[in-house]
Design an enzyme around this catalytic site. Structure first.
Site, PDB file in Angstrom:
ATOM      1  N   HIS A  92       0.929   5.303   1.000  1.00 30.66           N
ATOM      2  CA  HIS A  92       0.274   6.362   1.787  1.00 30.66           C
ATOM      3  C   HIS A  92       0.358   7.688   1.031  1.00 30.66           C
ATOM      4  CE1 HIS A  92       0.453   4.299   5.883  1.00 30.66           C
ATOM      5  NE2 HIS A  92       1.341   3.580   5.231  1.00 30.66           N
TER       6      HIS A  92
ATOM      7  N   HIS B  84       0.845  -1.194   0.000  1.00 32.34           N
ATOM      8  CA  HIS B  84       0.000   0.000   0.000  1.00 32.34           C
ATOM      9  C   HIS B  84       0.874   1.236   0.000  1.00 32.34           C
ATOM     10  CE1 HIS B  84       0.793  -1.122   4.174  1.00 32.34           C
ATOM     11  NE2 HIS B  84       0.780   0.168   4.456  1.00 32.34           N
TER      12      HIS B  84
HETATM   13  P1  AMP Z   1       1.986   0.521   7.410  1.00 35.98           P
HETATM   14  O1  AMP Z   1       1.805  -0.964   7.199  1.00 35.98           O
HETATM   15  O2  AMP Z   1       2.850   0.848   8.586  1.00 35.98           O
HETATM   16  O3  AMP Z   1       2.425   1.254   6.177  1.00 35.98           O
HETATM   17  O4  AMP Z   1       0.588   1.162   7.793  1.00 35.98           O
HETATM   18  C1  AMP Z   1      -0.632   0.519   7.752  1.00 35.98           C
HETATM   19  C2  AMP Z   1      -1.657   1.601   7.823  1.00 35.98           C
HETATM   20  O5  AMP Z   1      -2.930   1.005   7.651  1.00 35.98           O
HETATM   21  C3  AMP Z   1      -1.684   2.360   9.156  1.00 35.98           C
HETATM   22  O6  AMP Z   1      -1.492   3.748   8.887  1.00 35.98           O
HETATM   23  C4  AMP Z   1      -3.083   2.065   9.709  1.00 35.98           C
HETATM   24  O7  AMP Z   1      -3.652   3.159  10.361  1.00 35.98           O
HETATM   25  C5  AMP Z   1      -3.853   1.678   8.458  1.00 35.98           C
HETATM   26  N1  AMP Z   1      -4.954   0.751   8.665  1.00 35.98           N
HETATM   27  C6  AMP Z   1      -4.918  -0.438   9.324  1.00 35.98           C
HETATM   28  N2  AMP Z   1      -6.116  -1.031   9.297  1.00 35.98           N
HETATM   29  C7  AMP Z   1      -6.938  -0.205   8.589  1.00 35.98           C
HETATM   30  C8  AMP Z   1      -8.323  -0.255   8.214  1.00 35.98           C
HETATM   31  N3  AMP Z   1      -9.106  -1.272   8.557  1.00 35.98           N
HETATM   32  N4  AMP Z   1      -8.827   0.775   7.509  1.00 35.98           N
HETATM   33  C9  AMP Z   1      -8.049   1.822   7.148  1.00 35.98           C
HETATM   34  N5  AMP Z   1      -6.748   1.923   7.467  1.00 35.98           N
HETATM   35  C10 AMP Z   1      -6.189   0.932   8.182  1.00 35.98           C
END
Ligand code: AMP
Ligand code: ZN
Length: 136
Positions: free
Chosen positions: A101, A99
């Site tokens: 950001h 993903h």
């Molecule tokens: P990272 O894997 O560190 O790049 O970040 C994962 C991101 O996914 C974090 O910023 C979380 O806040 C976000 N996240 C986790 N679960 C959900 C969800 N169900 N809906 C939206 N965002 C999510």
């Protein structure tokens, strides 16, 4: 992939604040936003990181970023943004489905950027040589 939270969002098994969807990608608001409008863009096809993602999926994610970022910035009144791709646990990746950001920024919003450091003579040349050797 079974058990993957972002696959579940992509297949609508769990809800999310979806802002954009097309054949290959989905974009939805991060539940813990760094700033208003913080959006995640995912490929629908599961891959743990960018490096395992198919070329088609990876390109589709970037196409979606180009398409939706102006609307995100306009919606929250932001003049700038950071793109982030945490890759691997040591880099802070918590969800192991690739993903990207999109994080809107505001003047003096207090979000720090990375701090670089000085190098010693020859350090950069040595690292560049090691990388190039592996790309030959
Ligand atoms: P990272 O894997 O560190 O790049 O970040 C994962 C991101 O996914 C974090 O910023 C979380 O806040 C976000 N996240 C986790 N679960 C959900 C969800 N169900 N809906 C939206 N965002 C999510
Ligand atoms: Zn997944």
């Amino acid at each position: 992939m079974t058990g993957c939270i972002f696959c579940k969002i992509a297949s609508k098994q769990i809800p999310a604040n979806v802002v954009y969807e097309d054949k290959m990608t989905l974009a939805f608001l991060d539940i813990h936003p760094v700033n208003p409008g913080h959006t995640l863009v995912i490929p629908k096809e599961h891959a743990p990181t960018l490096l395992e993602s198919s070329r088609e999926s990876a390109h589709a994610v970037v196409d979606t970023v180009q398409k939706i970022t102006p609307a995100i910035l306009a919606a929250v009144g932001s003049p700038a943004f950071n793109l982030g791709v945490n890759t691997g646990s040591a880099a802070g990746q918590a969800v192991h489905h690739f993903h990207l950001h999109i994080m809107p920024r505001f003047d003096a919003d207090g979000r720090e950027l990375w701090h670089g450091r000085e190098t010693v003579p020859g350090e950069l040349e040595a690292v560049a040589a090691k990388i190039k050797e592996r790309l030959e």
